[in-house]
Structure formats: C-alpha cells, structure tokens
Design a protein around this motif. Structure first.
Motif, PDB file in Angstrom:
ATOM      1  N   GLU A  24     -13.798 -23.413  42.015  1.00 45.00           N
ATOM      2  CA  GLU A  24     -13.247 -24.701  41.602  1.00 45.00           C
ATOM      3  C   GLU A  24     -14.387 -25.590  41.130  1.00 45.00           C
ATOM      4  O   GLU A  24     -15.294 -25.901  41.900  1.00 45.00           O
ATOM      5  CB  GLU A  24     -12.536 -25.374  42.768  1.00 45.00           C
ATOM      6  N   VAL A  25     -14.342 -25.971  39.865  1.00 45.85           N
ATOM      7  CA  VAL A  25     -15.372 -26.835  39.298  1.00 45.85           C
ATOM      8  C   VAL A  25     -14.709 -27.967  38.508  1.00 45.85           C
ATOM      9  O   VAL A  25     -14.816 -28.026  37.290  1.00 45.85           O
ATOM     10  CB  VAL A  25     -16.366 -26.028  38.425  1.00 45.85           C
ATOM     11  N   PRO A  26     -14.004 -28.878  39.200  1.00 48.03           N
ATOM     12  CA  PRO A  26     -13.304 -29.945  38.503  1.00 48.03           C
ATOM     13  C   PRO A  26     -14.262 -30.878  37.781  1.00 48.03           C
ATOM     14  O   PRO A  26     -15.361 -31.143  38.257  1.00 48.03           O
ATOM     15  CB  PRO A  26     -12.562 -30.679  39.626  1.00 48.03           C
ATOM     16  N   GLY A  27     -13.826 -31.341  36.614  1.00 45.96           N
ATOM     17  CA  GLY A  27     -14.638 -32.283  35.854  1.00 45.96           C
ATOM     18  C   GLY A  27     -15.684 -31.630  34.982  1.00 45.96           C
ATOM     19  O   GLY A  27     -16.413 -32.318  34.282  1.00 45.96           O
ATOM     20  N   LEU A  28     -15.778 -30.310  34.997  1.00 41.14           N
ATOM     21  CA  LEU A  28     -16.742 -29.609  34.162  1.00 41.14           C
ATOM     22  C   LEU A  28     -16.028 -28.919  33.006  1.00 41.14           C
ATOM     23  O   LEU A  28     -14.824 -28.698  33.047  1.00 41.14           O
ATOM     24  CB  LEU A  28     -17.514 -28.562  34.972  1.00 41.14           C
ATOM     25  N   GLY A  67     -26.817  -6.933  41.292  1.00 42.45           N
ATOM     26  CA  GLY A  67     -25.738  -7.013  42.268  1.00 42.45           C
ATOM     27  C   GLY A  67     -25.493  -8.392  42.835  1.00 42.45           C
ATOM     28  O   GLY A  67     -24.818  -8.538  43.846  1.00 42.45           O
ATOM     29  N   VAL A  68     -26.027  -9.428  42.177  1.00 42.04           N
ATOM     30  CA  VAL A  68     -25.814 -10.805  42.627  1.00 42.04           C
ATOM     31  C   VAL A  68     -25.203 -11.602  41.473  1.00 42.04           C
ATOM     32  O   VAL A  68     -25.777 -11.673  40.387  1.00 42.04           O
ATOM     33  CB  VAL A  68     -27.135 -11.469  43.086  1.00 42.04           C
ATOM     34  N   LEU A  69     -24.045 -12.190  41.726  1.00 45.40           N
ATOM     35  CA  LEU A  69     -23.397 -13.059  40.749  1.00 45.40           C
ATOM     36  C   LEU A  69     -23.892 -14.478  40.986  1.00 45.40           C
ATOM     37  O   LEU A  69     -23.854 -14.976  42.111  1.00 45.40           O
ATOM     38  CB  LEU A  69     -21.874 -12.995  40.911  1.00 45.40           C
ATOM     39  N   THR A  70     -24.374 -15.129  39.935  1.00 44.50           N
ATOM     40  CA  THR A  70     -24.898 -16.489  40.053  1.00 44.50           C
ATOM     41  C   THR A  70     -24.078 -17.421  39.177  1.00 44.50           C
ATOM     42  O   THR A  70     -23.874 -17.156  37.994  1.00 44.50           O
ATOM     43  CB  THR A  70     -26.381 -16.546  39.619  1.00 44.50           C
ATOM     44  N   LEU A  71     -23.613 -18.506  39.779  1.00 41.50           N
ATOM     45  CA  LEU A  71     -22.907 -19.558  39.055  1.00 41.50           C
ATOM     46  C   LEU A  71     -23.817 -20.777  39.032  1.00 41.50           C
ATOM     47  O   LEU A  71     -24.217 -21.273  40.080  1.00 41.50           O
ATOM     48  CB  LEU A  71     -21.585 -19.904  39.748  1.00 41.50           C
ATOM     49  N   LYS A  72     -24.175 -21.243  37.838  1.00 38.28           N
ATOM     50  CA  LYS A  72     -25.070 -22.383  37.693  1.00 38.28           C
ATOM     51  C   LYS A  72     -24.414 -23.406  36.793  1.00 38.28           C
ATOM     52  O   LYS A  72     -23.630 -23.057  35.921  1.00 38.28           O
ATOM     53  CB  LYS A  72     -26.390 -21.951  37.043  1.00 38.28           C
ATOM     54  N   GLY A  73     -24.753 -24.654  36.993  1.00 32.51           N
ATOM     55  CA  GLY A  73     -24.236 -25.677  36.115  1.00 32.51           C
ATOM     56  C   GLY A  73     -24.715 -27.048  36.477  1.00 32.51           C
ATOM     57  O   GLY A  73     -25.543 -27.231  37.379  1.00 32.51           O
ATOM     58  N   GLU A  74     -24.166 -28.025  35.764  1.00 27.01           N
ATOM     59  CA  GLU A  74     -24.526 -29.412  36.027  1.00 27.01           C
ATOM     60  C   GLU A  74     -23.334 -30.292  35.706  1.00 27.01           C
ATOM     61  O   GLU A  74     -22.672 -30.132  34.691  1.00 27.01           O
ATOM     62  CB  GLU A  74     -25.718 -29.833  35.171  1.00 27.01           C
TER      63      GLU A  74
END
Length: 169
Positions: free
Chosen positions: A81-85, A97-104
């Motif tokens: 859940e990333v509301p407002g993005l 083997g690592v999933l990375t979620l990045k953002g601002e």
C-alpha cells in the motif's frame, strides 16, 4: 518507618529467603525510574508499523509501506500500500533473491502554514527476502489506486521442492 520496611524481602523477619535480587532491584524508586526510562525509549524508538520513529533516518518507520505476502505453489505475490504515490515515484528491484521497493513521497504544499500533520513524507526502502528461486524474466509489477502488486512466478525446481507433511494426531 522507611520505604524498605514496606518491602517484604527487605525486612529481617526470621524467614531466611535467599537474596536473588540485586540491591537496586529492591528499591522501588529505582525500579520505577528504570521502567519510566524504558517507556520513553519505546516511544522515541517507535512501536513498529505506522508510528514514526523520531530518531530514525527518515520520516517513515521501518514498516512503511505496509505489505502483504502470499506464497502459493506456483508464485509469490507481494502487495504494498503506497497511497499518494504514482508509478514514477516507486522503483522495484530484484537482486539475489531479495525484492526491494524504493521510492519517495513528496509534500504537495509548502510547510509555512502547516501547524500539525500525521502524513508521511520522504524516502522509503523496503527489502523482502524471497527465500525461493523465481523466474526473473517473468516477474510482473502492477500499480493501481495506490496499491503496488508484484507477482514473482517460481521456477520449476522451486515448485517441485514443495513437500507436504502430514500431521498426525
């Protein structure tokens, strides 16, 4: 009468209970002081997801964005859940083997007139170890209404390694 007279293990009443506590554990004021310090430490460290940690490296606590992981025989599905993005604000990476979620998440308004805000702004990064082999070429990410869904199909080898174990009564 002193405070120590009120503590049963601090009086010499003839019953000889072995002294298993340190001297400062017997003092109720020191115990209270230690407990209050622990409570304040918990507040400033944050309680987990959803509560900002004042001493952390960003405005987000370690649990943001909130995620949901489902693991079936054929695939792993990660929903965040990333509301407002928007799509352009999020980066999805898969490495070893690592999933990375990045953002601002950026503020839409100036801070001049803001008196109070519970909204989060700033950079975030969430790493999710997958623990199984996935077909990297077929990984899919979809974004709709503030929800990011990443589907990671498992390899044939990973699917065949699943073993059901019977439960005996």
């Amino acid at each position: 009468m002193s405070v120590r007279d009120l503590i049963p293990w601090g009086r010499d009443t003839g019953n000889h209970v072995p002294n298993l506590l340190r001297d400062d554990d017997r003092d109720p004021f020191l115990s209270l002081h230690r407990e209050v310090n622990r409570l304040f430490d918990d507040v400033f460290r944050g309680f987990g997801s959803g509560v900002p940690s004042f001493g952390s490296r960003g405005a987000f606590s370690a649990g943001w964005p909130n995620i949901e992981i489902s693991d079936t025989d054929k695939e792993i599905k990660v929903t965040a859940e990333v509301p407002g993005l928007e799509e352009k604000d999020i980066e999805v990476l898969l490495n070893d083997g690592v999933l990375t979620l990045k953002g601002e998440k950026r503020s839409e308004t100036e801070d001049k007139d803001r008196q109070f805000s519970e909204r989060y702004y700033g950079r975030f990064e969430r790493r999710i170890p997958l623990g199984t082999e996935v077909m990297e070429a077929q990984v899919e990410a979809r974004f709709k209404n503030g929800v990011l869904t990443v589907t990671l199909p498992k390899t044939e080898k990973a699917q065949s390694q699943v073993k059901r174990i019977a439960i005996k009564s």
